[in-house]
Write an enzyme that holds these catalytic residues in place. Structure first.
Site: not given
Ligand code: AHR
Length: 493
Positions: A173, A297
């Site tokens: 990210e 994710e």
């Molecule tokens: O999964 C929780 C968070 O969500 C992670 O650390 C991040 O990559 C995303 O914003």
């Protein structure tokens, strides 16, 4: 009656087992308490790893596990997590609750844990606040077999042989918590860092670049254009929120009615559009589909359970989450030409976890049971399924009522996973199986009378995989009645 044709003779590619991957971050009680309790804990453990969680994960056949973040990854300095545990420095986990991180779970513990559960490790490197040298040395430490400062350090820390490490993420990210960068700037940095992520011996690294957040198509365009020739995978992050708003309340994990049920499923279905549109951009730069879209994710994100640390992201998991899991896994299966990995967030005690723990107690969530039923799709051949969907209407909005994917495994068995999104109406489905003769069908189901049914530490077996009897074979058709709010997997031979 919904009529569908399953073409057993039209195979659309292999469903990479890594679509069934998981994600574990140094966040809340995921690593500490969830996986690692330490050798001196009263909670039954093997070398510090809790046994109940280990066993549950082995059964799930976790193919790949991402670590150490998330946002934590771009603050993590791996050398803090090696050597004698009592000498490892502490740090503050500034991103997640400001708690002290004692670094007792580091590279050796992660690699060993992956070996124990039979998963491929996927490490996220620190591009946001770490140096190129640090990243280069981490890969050398893990994978170099010869004599070098890092390989010698690994040996001094008790590991003679190098590990195999395939998946390595270069930043997380970086448009947000990983440095707030522009895509152009990130693409340049990616190329610089990736250059030094070396292949030692026969260990070949599959390099994964930070990809877009949800519908940020410009990010995909820029990274593919500038760095596409140097990457193997591009990540995508998309979370399902009931409200679809990051400000204010996201909505409760357990206290909801049909309105929230509908909106949450509507928002999760956006994954179909995201995967399709990002793939179209990737096709432009990579028409042969060599680069994987890595959805590393995904999952549901609700308000934390009342009374818990807001920085720990601990949430319960209901039948609604089972539907979210089933729908997304069907989407990934159906896009297996481009989606080569997906990692639900997160493994234990965080967000849409498959396992929750409380002291020495452990429970398996509805999401666990969907992954358990769906594991038959791992490495199977995706089959073409044709059908005209019916709709689930709520107020003046409607969404597709049924989600389906189908595959054929190496033994020739056909599996069809079906989600009925409607919370009050069952659906009769007639699957015409073409291209092969079939004689028998059996099934499994996850469902309940209540939308927000869940497993608790007092009643940990309310939602489980049950035998599904409402399917039969008639003239090479599998005919079944899929109950409202359910996830079903059929096995046809
Ligand atoms: O999964 C929780 C968070 O969500 C992670 O650390 C991040 O990559 C995303 O914003």
């Amino acid at each position: 009656m919904l009529k569908a044709i399953v073409n057993a003779d039209i195979k659309k590619g292999k469903i990479n087992k890594n679509i069934y991957g998981h994600f574990s971050e140094h966040l809340g009680r995921c690593i500490y308490e969830g996986i690692w309790v330490g050798e001196d804990s009263e909670i039954p453990n093997i070398k510090g790893y809790r046994i109940d969680v280990l066993e549950a994960l082995k059964k799930l056949k976790v193919p790949v596990l991402r670590w150490p973040g998330g946002c934590f990854a771009d603050e993590y300095h791996w050398m803090d997590g090696i050597g004698p545990r009592e000498k490892r420095p502490c740090m503050i986990n500034t991103h997640w609750g400001g708690v002290v991180e004692n670094n007792h779970f580091g590279t050796h513990e992660f690699m060993e844990f992956c070996e124990m559960i039979g998963a491929e490790p996927y490490i996220s490197g620190n591009l946001g606040s770490g140096t190129v040298q640090e990243m280069q040395q981490w890969v050398e430490y893990i994978t170099f077999d010869g004599k070098s400062p890092m390989a010698d350090l690994r040996r001094a820390n008790g590991r003679e042989e190098p590990w195999k490490l395939k998946y390595f993420g270069i930043g997380n990210e970086n448009w947000g918590c990983g440095g707030n960068m522009r895509a152009e700037y990130y693409a340049d940095l990616y190329k610089r860092y990736a250059t030094y992520v070396r292949n030692f011996g026969d260990n070949v690294i599959y390099k994964i670049a930070c990809g877009p957040s949800a519908g940020d198509y410009t990010w995909t365009e820029v990274v593919m254009r500038e760095a596409g020739h140097l990457l193997n995978g591009l990540s995508l992050h998309y979370y399902t929120l009931p409200t679809n708003s990051w400000t204010g309340s996201k909505g409760s994990a357990t206290e909801f009615g049909e309105e929230e049920w509908f909106k949450t499923l509507k928002h999760t279905l956006v994954m179909e559009e995201l995967v399709t549109k990002h793939s179209i951009i990737m096709d432009k730069y990579d028409p042969e589909k060599k680069i994987g879209l890595i959805v590393d994710e995904w999952g549901a994100w609700y308000d934390v359970e009342p009374g818990t640390n807001p920085g720990f992201l601990y949430q319960q998991n209901t039948l609604r989450d089972a539907l979210i899991a089933g729908i997304n896994l069907n989407i990934f299966n159906n896009h297996c030409d481009r989606v080569q990995m997906a990692n639900i967030a997160q493994l234990v005690n965080v967000l849409q976890a498959v396992i929750l723990t409380e002291g020495d107690k452990m429970l398996l969530t509805p999401t666990y049971h969907v992954f358990d039923m769906y594991k038959v799709h791992q490495d199977a051949d995706l089959l073409s399924v044709e059908f005209e969907n019916i709709y689930y209407t709520y107020g003046d909005e409607k969404i597709p009522q049924v989600s389906i994917s189908s595959s054929q495994d190496k033994d020739g068995k056909i599996h069809i996973s079906i989600c009925n999104l409607n919370p009050s109406q069952s659906v009769d489905v007639d699957f015409e199986i073409r291209g092969t003769a079939v004689q028998k069908v059996k099934g499994q189901i996850v469902t309940d009378q209540e939308m927000n049914a869940r497993n608790t530490f007092e009643d940990s077996n309310r939602i489980k995989v049950e035998v599904f009897n409402d399917a039969k074979i008639e003239n090479n058709h599998a005919v079944c009645k899929i109950p409202s709010k359910s996830v079903v997997v059929l096995e046809i031979e």
